[in-house]
Write an enzyme that holds these catalytic residues in place. Structure first.
Site, mmCIF file in Angstrom:
data_model
loop_
_atom_site.group_PDB
_atom_site.id
_atom_site.type_symbol
_atom_site.label_atom_id
_atom_site.label_comp_id
_atom_site.label_asym_id
_atom_site.label_seq_id
_atom_site.Cartn_x
_atom_site.Cartn_y
_atom_site.Cartn_z
ATOM 1 N N LYS A 127 52.419 41.202 42.327
ATOM 2 C CA LYS A 127 52.872 40.376 41.202
ATOM 3 C C LYS A 127 54.053 39.556 41.671
ATOM 4 C CE LYS A 127 51.611 40.129 36.803
ATOM 5 N NZ LYS A 127 50.284 40.559 36.337
HETATM 6 N N1 GLU Z 1 47.699 37.921 35.823
HETATM 7 C C1 GLU Z 1 46.442 38.519 35.551
HETATM 8 C C2 GLU Z 1 46.582 40.032 35.375
HETATM 9 O O1 GLU Z 1 47.633 40.527 35.033
HETATM 10 C C3 GLU Z 1 45.374 38.124 36.559
HETATM 11 C C4 GLU Z 1 45.686 38.454 37.988
HETATM 12 C C5 GLU Z 1 44.682 37.837 38.961
HETATM 13 O O2 GLU Z 1 43.730 37.222 38.532
HETATM 14 O O3 GLU Z 1 44.902 38.012 40.151
HETATM 15 O O4 GLU Z 1 45.643 40.771 35.492
#
Ligand code: GLU
Length: 430
Positions: free
Chosen positions: A120
């Site tokens: 993240k």
């Molecule tokens: N931000 C989204 C999540 O929390 C998608 C992450 C992604 O597609 O890599 O799952």
């Protein structure tokens, strides 16, 4: 009887110690204890493998003010393949929050069976206060600060709170400029024109609704005629509301940062969307009652979908919820105390790491399509997504029944178990 909690569990992990990190670790610890997880692996999973903090100058449009802003990229687990996870622009972004979210990405990817570890990232800013030019500048500078970390085989960002497909396009462009050729695979959630996937925009919302359908069906209930209150009306919430309405559910409330609108007979989700697009806020939408974000959570409904931000359902309000199901579109919307209260009250919680896994699942499809240069139709994407979500839901719900635990614990047992097994197989170097 000896205390099954090892000593190192009480040692604070100072660098990332924040309420959200503590929630993620408490979930891991509770599950690890119940599973009798190998302590060496358990301890490894509590902290991220790599955590990067950057600070950089950001010039505002007036060309006078240069702010120092903070950015993060945390890679929780490198065992399963490249790391994967969104980038958020929000004032709450810090190292602890980013780490917690990266840990949840690890479990999420393992639950739906994707070959990724969790990551993240984010910048601590309020994106609503920035112009498009400022957003572009800050995105390109942040990308160049983390350019050594990301790449199609190493770490693949995606949209999250406060970011969107345009932000992904700028990241892809900045990265590609440095490489000297187009590298679409460095991000997912891109616009279709530069290698995005059909169905990615609605994927998280579609996955959430797949879980609603399965949870209702499991108890002999039907989507048609059910009442759904949704906190949020951003990417996830709006897609979920639209699909729910198409399937015959009554969407009784939605909200934005400033508050929500409530209509017990069911809102016209398209009209609400048109109002928001024209006015920039839900406030003033005619023909529905205004509610605060806190009141929305306590409205009577069959299904409550928190699909905005973390820490919404807490020990303070959990006993006032009047829904039968909570299906978590947001990451970390329910505190540990609230989880216990809801369990005791018989409210079924479909956890974030399962319910919102549709986004990263279609991100995976986007990555696969890009690397093969072979693109699928929207129908193909949606059908594959729904089948993965149904399979994951059933695996989690069977585990819950077999072990006599709630869905969150079952999902964590599945996700942590898969990761632990992969770690055990790979062994320790040197
Ligand atoms: N931000 C989204 C999540 O929390 C998608 C992450 C992604 O597609 O890599 O799952």
């Amino acid at each position: 009887m000896t205390d099954p909690t090892p000593d190192w569990c009480s040692v604070p992990n100072l660098e990332w110690d924040t309420p959200m990190y503590r929630l993620a670790v408490a979930q891991l610890d509770q599950t690890a204890r119940r599973m009798g997880l190998d302590e060496n692996i358990w301890e490894r999973l509590r902290t991220p493998q790599r955590a990067h903090v950057v600070s950089f100058p950001f010039r505002r449009d007036d060309y006078e003010r240069v702010m120092t802003v903070f950015g993060y990229r945390v890679q929780h687990l490198l065992t399963m393949g490249p790391t994967k996870g969104g980038i958020r622009y929000d004032l709450d972004v810090n190292l602890g929050e980013t780490t917690a979210l990266s840990m949840w990405m690890t479990w999420k990817c393992a639950i739906v069976g994707l070959p990724f570890g969790g990551a993240k990232g984010g910048i601590r800013i309020c994106p609503r206060e920035l112009s498009q030019r400022e957003l572009q500048r800050i995105t390109r500078r942040y990308t160049s600060e983390i350019i050594e970390l990301i790449g199609p085989d190493t770490d693949i960002p995606a949209p999250d709170l406060g970011t969107n497909e345009q932000v992904m396009a700028w990241i892809m462009d900045t990265y590609s400029q440095q490489k000297g050729f187009a590298v679409p695979g460095v991000v997912t959630g891109k616009p279709i024109e530069i290698g995005g996937s059909h169905g990615r925009l609605e994927a998280t919302g579609r996955g959430v609704i797949s879980c609603v359908i399965e949870a209702l069906r499991h108890r002999g209930l039907d989507m048609a005629g059910s009442t759904i209150a949704i906190q949020g009306f951003g990417n996830v919430a709006r897609a979920a509301a639209t699909i729910a309405q198409q399937l015959g559910a009554r969407v009784v409330a939605v909200s934005d940062v400033a508050g929500g609108v409530h209509l017990p007979e069911g809102l016209d989700v398209y009209a609400v969307g048109e109002w928001l697009d024209a006015q920039g806020e839900l406030k003033g939408y005619p023909g529905a009652e205004p509610v605060t974000n806190a009141e929305l959570l306590e409205l009577p409904c069959d299904v409550l979908i928190p699909a905005a931000i973390q820490n919404q359902i807490t020990g303070e309000n959990a006993h006032r919820l009047r829904c039968h199901f909570v299906v978590e579109g947001a990451n970390g919307p329910t505190s540990l105390e609230a989880d216990a209260i809801l369990r005791q009250r018989g409210v079924i919680v479909v956890p974030d790491i399962l319910a919102n896994a549709g986004g990263v699942t279609v991100s995976y499809f986007e990555w696969v399509q890009g690397s093969q240069q072979f693109f699928w139709s929207e129908e193909e994407v949606n059908a594959k997504l729904i089948s993965i979500m149904q399979r994951a839901y059933h695996a989690v719900s069977e585990k819950a029944e077999r072990e006599g635990v709630d869905l969150r614990t079952a999902a964590l047992i599945l996700g942590i178990g898969r990761v632990a097994e992969a770690k055990r197989r790979r062994g320790v170097f040197p």
